[in-house]
Design a protein around this motif. Structure first.
Motif, PDB file in Angstrom:
ATOM      1  N   ARG A 163      11.709  -3.342 -45.424  1.00  0.00           N
ATOM      2  CA  ARG A 163      13.242  -3.793 -45.378  1.00  0.00           C
ATOM      3  C   ARG A 163      13.881  -3.279 -46.610  1.00  0.00           C
ATOM      4  O   ARG A 163      15.039  -3.790 -46.699  1.00  0.00           O
ATOM      5  CB  ARG A 163      13.089  -5.104 -45.014  1.00  0.00           C
ATOM      6  N   ASP A 164      13.211  -3.298 -47.849  1.00  0.00           N
ATOM      7  CA  ASP A 164      13.900  -2.723 -48.976  1.00  0.00           C
ATOM      8  C   ASP A 164      14.805  -1.645 -48.900  1.00  0.00           C
ATOM      9  O   ASP A 164      14.434  -0.442 -48.586  1.00  0.00           O
ATOM     10  CB  ASP A 164      12.791  -2.430 -49.894  1.00  0.00           C
ATOM     11  N   TRP A 165      15.977  -1.791 -49.237  1.00  0.00           N
ATOM     12  CA  TRP A 165      17.006  -0.554 -49.009  1.00  0.00           C
ATOM     13  C   TRP A 165      16.868   0.476 -50.184  1.00  0.00           C
ATOM     14  O   TRP A 165      17.402   1.652 -49.922  1.00  0.00           O
ATOM     15  CB  TRP A 165      18.385  -1.078 -49.041  1.00  0.00           C
ATOM     16  N   GLU A 166      16.290   0.031 -51.137  1.00  0.00           N
ATOM     17  CA  GLU A 166      15.918   1.023 -52.202  1.00  0.00           C
ATOM     18  C   GLU A 166      14.934   2.206 -51.881  1.00  0.00           C
ATOM     19  O   GLU A 166      15.049   3.161 -52.418  1.00  0.00           O
ATOM     20  CB  GLU A 166      15.739   0.456 -53.507  1.00  0.00           C
ATOM     21  N   LEU A 167      14.045   1.815 -51.072  1.00  0.00           N
ATOM     22  CA  LEU A 167      13.011   2.744 -50.685  1.00  0.00           C
ATOM     23  C   LEU A 167      13.401   3.788 -49.617  1.00  0.00           C
ATOM     24  O   LEU A 167      13.956   3.294 -48.598  1.00  0.00           O
ATOM     25  CB  LEU A 167      11.889   1.970 -50.190  1.00  0.00           C
ATOM     26  N   ARG A 168      13.244   4.974 -49.807  1.00  0.00           N
ATOM     27  CA  ARG A 168      12.993   5.901 -48.709  1.00  0.00           C
ATOM     28  C   ARG A 168      11.883   5.828 -48.001  1.00  0.00           C
ATOM     29  O   ARG A 168      10.712   6.105 -48.600  1.00  0.00           O
ATOM     30  CB  ARG A 168      13.363   7.322 -49.299  1.00  0.00           C
ATOM     31  N   PRO A 169      11.671   5.711 -46.605  1.00  0.00           N
ATOM     32  CA  PRO A 169      10.253   5.523 -46.057  1.00  0.00           C
ATOM     33  C   PRO A 169       9.569   6.702 -45.676  1.00  0.00           C
ATOM     34  O   PRO A 169       8.661   6.803 -44.751  1.00  0.00           O
ATOM     35  CB  PRO A 169      10.651   4.854 -44.653  1.00  0.00           C
ATOM     36  N   ASP A 170       9.618   7.851 -46.477  1.00  0.00           N
ATOM     37  CA  ASP A 170       9.066   9.171 -46.202  1.00  0.00           C
ATOM     38  C   ASP A 170       7.730   9.330 -47.087  1.00  0.00           C
ATOM     39  O   ASP A 170       7.318  10.433 -47.151  1.00  0.00           O
ATOM     40  CB  ASP A 170       9.926  10.333 -46.480  1.00  0.00           C
ATOM     41  N   PHE A 171       7.350   8.271 -48.021  1.00  0.00           N
ATOM     42  CA  PHE A 171       6.102   8.303 -48.618  1.00  0.00           C
ATOM     43  C   PHE A 171       4.878   7.857 -47.499  1.00  0.00           C
ATOM     44  O   PHE A 171       5.012   7.473 -46.631  1.00  0.00           O
ATOM     45  CB  PHE A 171       6.322   7.257 -49.706  1.00  0.00           C
ATOM     46  N   TYR A 172       3.685   8.741 -48.212  1.00  0.00           N
ATOM     47  CA  TYR A 172       2.653   8.607 -47.437  1.00  0.00           C
ATOM     48  C   TYR A 172       1.762   7.344 -47.568  1.00  0.00           C
ATOM     49  O   TYR A 172       1.997   6.672 -49.075  1.00  0.00           O
ATOM     50  CB  TYR A 172       1.571   9.765 -47.859  1.00  0.00           C
ATOM     51  N   GLY A 191      -1.357  13.368 -42.659  1.00  0.00           N
ATOM     52  CA  GLY A 191      -0.232  12.450 -43.435  1.00  0.00           C
ATOM     53  C   GLY A 191       0.520  11.642 -42.707  1.00  0.00           C
ATOM     54  O   GLY A 191       0.978  11.988 -41.682  1.00  0.00           O
ATOM     55  N   VAL A 192       0.466  10.119 -42.990  1.00  0.00           N
ATOM     56  CA  VAL A 192       1.333   9.477 -42.407  1.00  0.00           C
ATOM     57  C   VAL A 192       2.244   8.562 -43.264  1.00  0.00           C
ATOM     58  O   VAL A 192       1.914   8.139 -44.076  1.00  0.00           O
ATOM     59  CB  VAL A 192       0.277   8.059 -41.707  1.00  0.00           C
ATOM     60  N   THR A 193       3.435   8.654 -42.727  1.00  0.00           N
ATOM     61  CA  THR A 193       4.758   8.006 -43.523  1.00  0.00           C
ATOM     62  C   THR A 193       4.594   6.593 -42.971  1.00  0.00           C
ATOM     63  O   THR A 193       4.017   6.116 -42.107  1.00  0.00           O
ATOM     64  CB  THR A 193       6.037   8.650 -43.507  1.00  0.00           C
ATOM     65  N   LEU A 194       5.371   5.700 -43.796  1.00  0.00           N
ATOM     66  CA  LEU A 194       5.548   4.369 -43.563  1.00  0.00           C
ATOM     67  C   LEU A 194       6.273   4.301 -42.396  1.00  0.00           C
ATOM     68  O   LEU A 194       6.085   3.394 -41.431  1.00  0.00           O
ATOM     69  CB  LEU A 194       6.438   3.864 -44.670  1.00  0.00           C
ATOM     70  N   ASP A 195       7.492   5.253 -42.067  1.00  0.00           N
ATOM     71  CA  ASP A 195       8.081   4.967 -40.717  1.00  0.00           C
ATOM     72  C   ASP A 195       7.180   5.434 -39.574  1.00  0.00           C
ATOM     73  O   ASP A 195       7.046   4.423 -38.550  1.00  0.00           O
ATOM     74  CB  ASP A 195       9.193   6.187 -40.936  1.00  0.00           C
ATOM     75  N   GLU A 196       6.161   6.205 -39.607  1.00  0.00           N
ATOM     76  CA  GLU A 196       5.389   6.625 -38.592  1.00  0.00           C
ATOM     77  C   GLU A 196       4.604   5.604 -38.382  1.00  0.00           C
ATOM     78  O   GLU A 196       3.998   5.083 -37.316  1.00  0.00           O
ATOM     79  CB  GLU A 196       4.645   7.825 -38.951  1.00  0.00           C
ATOM     80  N   LEU A 197       4.008   4.935 -39.507  1.00  0.00           N
ATOM     81  CA  LEU A 197       2.892   3.796 -39.188  1.00  0.00           C
ATOM     82  C   LEU A 197       3.469   2.662 -38.703  1.00  0.00           C
ATOM     83  O   LEU A 197       2.772   1.990 -37.871  1.00  0.00           O
ATOM     84  CB  LEU A 197       2.378   3.523 -40.792  1.00  0.00           C
ATOM     85  N   ILE A 198       4.591   2.209 -39.056  1.00  0.00           N
ATOM     86  CA  ILE A 198       5.345   0.880 -38.352  1.00  0.00           C
ATOM     87  C   ILE A 198       5.546   1.247 -37.019  1.00  0.00           C
ATOM     88  O   ILE A 198       5.343   0.381 -35.996  1.00  0.00           O
ATOM     89  CB  ILE A 198       6.598   0.613 -39.105  1.00  0.00           C
ATOM     90  N   VAL A 199       5.853   2.625 -36.687  1.00  0.00           N
ATOM     91  CA  VAL A 199       6.213   2.938 -35.165  1.00  0.00           C
ATOM     92  C   VAL A 199       4.932   2.577 -34.300  1.00  0.00           C
ATOM     93  O   VAL A 199       4.562   2.041 -33.195  1.00  0.00           O
ATOM     94  CB  VAL A 199       6.542   4.324 -35.123  1.00  0.00           C
ATOM     95  N   ASP A 200       3.651   3.138 -34.882  1.00  0.00           N
ATOM     96  CA  ASP A 200       2.439   3.020 -34.420  1.00  0.00           C
ATOM     97  C   ASP A 200       2.065   1.641 -34.254  1.00  0.00           C
ATOM     98  O   ASP A 200       1.250   1.119 -33.384  1.00  0.00           O
ATOM     99  CB  ASP A 200       0.998   3.817 -35.090  1.00  0.00           C
ATOM    100  N   LEU A 201       2.295   0.683 -35.302  1.00  0.00           N
ATOM    101  CA  LEU A 201       1.824  -0.557 -35.420  1.00  0.00           C
ATOM    102  C   LEU A 201       2.510  -1.749 -34.331  1.00  0.00           C
ATOM    103  O   LEU A 201       1.716  -2.384 -33.771  1.00  0.00           O
ATOM    104  CB  LEU A 201       2.185  -1.222 -36.686  1.00  0.00           C
ATOM    105  N   ILE A 202       3.595  -0.842 -33.850  1.00  0.00           N
ATOM    106  CA  ILE A 202       4.608  -1.894 -32.825  1.00  0.00           C
ATOM    107  C   ILE A 202       4.556  -1.199 -31.535  1.00  0.00           C
ATOM    108  O   ILE A 202       4.769  -1.852 -30.567  1.00  0.00           O
ATOM    109  CB  ILE A 202       5.974  -2.181 -33.259  1.00  0.00           C
TER     110      ILE A 202
END
Length: 397
Positions: free
Chosen positions: A120-129, A172-183
């Motif tokens: 939820r942090d707006w400063e973060l770009r969710p493309d990190f591994y 390689g899994v980014t934060l966005d991809e991880l959250i999609v898989d979790l939900i």
């Protein structure tokens, strides 16, 4: 090189327009974060790997390490990060984060809550591994000095990207991809493991990068299997490669196969495409996996006439049999040992038969364990290299 790296970091801030020059001087640019569970406490230990501007600038270089670590505990990740201001002269800024490392013990308890701030942090770009530290803490991983890339986070980021393209066992899994898989309904998450090989005490010192043979090295391991948000266990290298094949994640890899008579040959896979189809057959879910691969003969350690089309066809059939075996054994492990659908078979059933999926989704763990999966692999060898037959034939004759 160091000078250019530092300039690029500065330009990233200027071009995004997020911060002015004065504010940049007040920020601790964080390229990697580690999150561990404090043993015996209901707290997180958060470690930030922060760039040292004077060390990466050629002009102002001090000869020291390019990064420094700040570590603090907190009941939440947010609290631990804010508590770092007690020791850091600058505010921790994760806007250019490249790596998030989750400790193995935390992963076993569940990663959902620890990811909430980062999601939820707006400063973060969710493309990190995002990776899981195996047999060590995330803090120990971030405390290792590296060569080639003076910033360890950059080496880890580049290393995972290269390995994912050249070797099918890492992913390689980014934060966005991880959250999609979790939900998601009908698919569980996987993450690549990261290990510390060697002497971790020397690994945190300058001595580690002054030797040709490094006393301590960071290396990627096999895939971590999750169920909901909890780590269930680890795949073997073969099963990790099987997962990549099933989920259409193979970009390029090499596979060693037996020759028709005796010896080994290696196939360089240059093109790989898998398709998962879900069906309901006689009231039961069923999945078909169809894989088409293309490759070249990369190495020959046997007597075989590569000018003969029948020899090429034999190698293709052997590859198909081997790939089918690996895929089937990987599926068996997930069905029997973990009961975790990391492949997305449930999603395939959902796409093809939404009504039937709604009837079985609540009991998908049981359905997945008994699921019939049909595997078909087609291989086409395109090239055999500049030498038709191995020169080993003449040496051994």
């Amino acid at each position: 090189m160091k000078k250019y790296m530092f300039i690029l970091i500065i330009l990233n801030f200027i071009l995004t327009g997020c911060w002015d020059k004065r504010e940049l001087n007040e920020l601790a640019i964080t390229l990697a974060l580690g999150i561990d569970k404090v043993e015996g406490e209901d707290e997180y230990e958060v470690t930030a790997q922060v760039v040292v501007p004077s060390a990466v600038s050629m002009k102002d270089g001090t000869g020291g390490t390019a990064v420094t670590l700040f570590t603090e505990n907190g009941e939440t990740v947010y609290e631990a990060l804010r508590r770092m201001t007690k020791v850091s002269p600058r505010k921790i800024y994760p806007g250019h984060l490249q790596m998030l490392i989750i400790g193995e013990e935390l992963a076993k308890e569940g990663i959902g809550e620890s990811l909430d701030l980062l999601a939820r942090d707006w400063e973060l770009r969710p493309d990190f591994y995002v990776v899981v530290a195996k047999d060590v803490t995330a803090r120990e991983i971030l405390n290792v000095t590296t060569d080639l890339e003076s910033i360890p986070a950059s080496k880890m980021f580049a290393g995972l990207k290269v390995s994912e393209k050249a070797w099918a066992g890492t992913y390689g899994v980014t934060l966005d991809e991880l959250i999609v898989d979790l939900i998601s309904e009908g698919k569980e998450a996987v993450l690549t493991g990261i290990q510390l090989a060697g002497n971790k005490q020397i690994g945190s010192t300058q001595q580690n990068i002054e030797s040709i043979s490094k006393p301590a090295q960071i290396k990627y391991d096999n895939l971590a299997v999750f169920k909901e948000d909890r780590l269930m266990g680890w795949l073997t290298e073969q099963d990790s490669r099987g997962y990549s094949g099933i989920t259409n994640s193979v970009k390029s890899t090499v596979t060693s196969i037996s020759c028709p008579n005796e010896g080994k040959s290696t196939i360089e896979v240059t093109n790989f495409h898998s398709k998962i189809e879900g069906n309901i057959v006689h009231g039961k879910p069923e999945v078909n996996i169809h894989t088409k691969a293309e490759g070249n003969v990369g190495e020959v350690r046997c007597k075989i006439d590569l000018k003969n089309p029948e020899s090429i066809q034999e190698l293709e059939k052997i590859y198909e049999k081997e790939a089918t075996r690996i895929i089937n054994e990987t599926i068996d492990v997930l069905q029997e040992k973990y009961q975790s659908d990391i492949f997305g078979f449930g999603e395939a059933i959902h796409r093809s038969n939404p009504e039937e999926w709604n009837k079985i989704k609540e009991n998908w763990d049981e359905e997945f364990s008994d699921l019939t999966v049909n595997v078909k692999v087609d291989m086409k060898i395109r090239l055999t290299g500049t030498v038709n037959s191995s020169f080993l034939e003449k040496i051994k004759n």
